[in-house]
Design a protein around this motif. Structure first.
Motif, PDB file in Angstrom:
ATOM      1  N   SER A  24       0.559  -1.456   0.382  1.00 12.19           N
ATOM      2  CA  SER A  24      -0.053  -0.182   0.244  1.00 12.19           C
ATOM      3  C   SER A  24       1.332   1.212  -0.521  1.00 12.19           C
ATOM      4  CB  SER A  24      -0.981   0.123   1.339  1.00 12.19           C
ATOM      5  OG  SER A  24      -0.100   0.417   2.476  1.00 12.19           O
ATOM      6  N   GLN A  25       0.078   2.358  -0.301  1.00 14.68           N
ATOM      7  CA  GLN A  25       1.251   3.874  -0.177  1.00 14.68           C
ATOM      8  C   GLN A  25       1.410   3.599   1.268  1.00 14.68           C
ATOM      9  OE1 GLN A  25      -1.562   7.032  -1.604  1.00 14.68           O
ATOM     10  NE2 GLN A  25      -1.019   6.650  -3.583  1.00 14.68           N
ATOM     11  N   GLU A  26       0.786   3.394   2.458  1.00 11.73           N
ATOM     12  CA  GLU A  26       1.064   3.577   3.661  1.00 11.73           C
ATOM     13  C   GLU A  26       2.325   2.402   3.735  1.00 11.73           C
ATOM     14  OE1 GLU A  26      -2.260   3.161   2.847  1.00 11.73           O
ATOM     15  OE2 GLU A  26      -2.710   4.754   2.901  1.00 11.73           O
ATOM     16  N   ALA A  29       5.292   4.079   2.546  1.00  9.40           N
ATOM     17  CA  ALA A  29       5.758   5.140   3.161  1.00  9.40           C
ATOM     18  C   ALA A  29       6.166   4.539   4.434  1.00  9.40           C
ATOM     19  CB  ALA A  29       4.557   6.261   3.515  1.00  9.40           C
ATOM     20  N   ARG A  30       5.897   3.987   5.180  1.00  3.34           N
ATOM     21  CA  ARG A  30       6.469   3.931   6.540  1.00  3.34           C
ATOM     22  C   ARG A  30       7.799   3.168   6.475  1.00  3.34           C
ATOM     23  NH1 ARG A  30       1.709   2.011   7.780  1.00  3.34           N
ATOM     24  NH2 ARG A  30       2.628  -0.270   7.028  1.00  3.34           N
ATOM     25  N   THR A  35       6.096  10.382   3.762  1.00  2.69           N
ATOM     26  CA  THR A  35       4.523  10.309   4.161  1.00  2.69           C
ATOM     27  C   THR A  35       3.751   9.296   3.325  1.00  2.69           C
ATOM     28  OG1 THR A  35       3.829  12.103   3.416  1.00  2.69           O
ATOM     29  CG2 THR A  35       4.490  11.658   5.326  1.00  2.69           C
ATOM     30  N   SER A  36       2.848   9.148   3.152  1.00  2.23           N
ATOM     31  CA  SER A  36       1.696   8.287   2.694  1.00  2.23           C
ATOM     32  C   SER A  36       1.675   9.338   1.348  1.00  2.23           C
ATOM     33  CB  SER A  36       0.331   6.987   2.970  1.00  2.23           C
ATOM     34  OG  SER A  36       0.285   8.480   3.655  1.00  2.23           O
ATOM     35  N   LYS A  37       1.361  10.650   1.904  1.00  6.90           N
ATOM     36  CA  LYS A  37       0.720  11.528   0.811  1.00  6.90           C
ATOM     37  C   LYS A  37       2.251  12.453  -0.429  1.00  6.90           C
ATOM     38  CE  LYS A  37      -0.749  16.235   1.038  1.00  6.90           C
ATOM     39  NZ  LYS A  37      -0.759  17.693   1.364  1.00  6.90           N
TER      40      LYS A  37
END
Length: 79
Positions: A24-26, A29-30, A35-37
């Protein structure tokens, strides 16, 4: 020029690689400590990626690709 977007094919390739890796984007990002943004902005061509070498290595490992296969996410003015 600020505000210019990435070539559409590079954005789509990056999103497809992320999705193919089951991330996932999240989650991505982690792993990259962003950030996921930020990931969303890369995928939509809103902003270029500014990654450290360790982040690039992590990204390639997560996406199961080589550096040469990594889409150019630096934006249109990168040299």
């Amino acid at each position: 020029m600020p505000g210019e977007s990435l070539p559409r094919s590079e954005e789509l390739k990056f999103k497809q690689l992320r999705e193919n890796a089951g991330l996932s984007q999240e989650a991505l990002a982690r792993a990259l400590d962003v950030t996921s943004k930020t990931v969303s902005n890369w995928e939509r061509g809103v902003s270029p990626a500014s990654l450290t070498i360790p982040q690039v290595k992590t990204l390639c490992k997560l996406l199961n690709i080589t550096l040469e296969e990594l889409p150019d996410l630096r934006g249109p003015n990168a040299k």
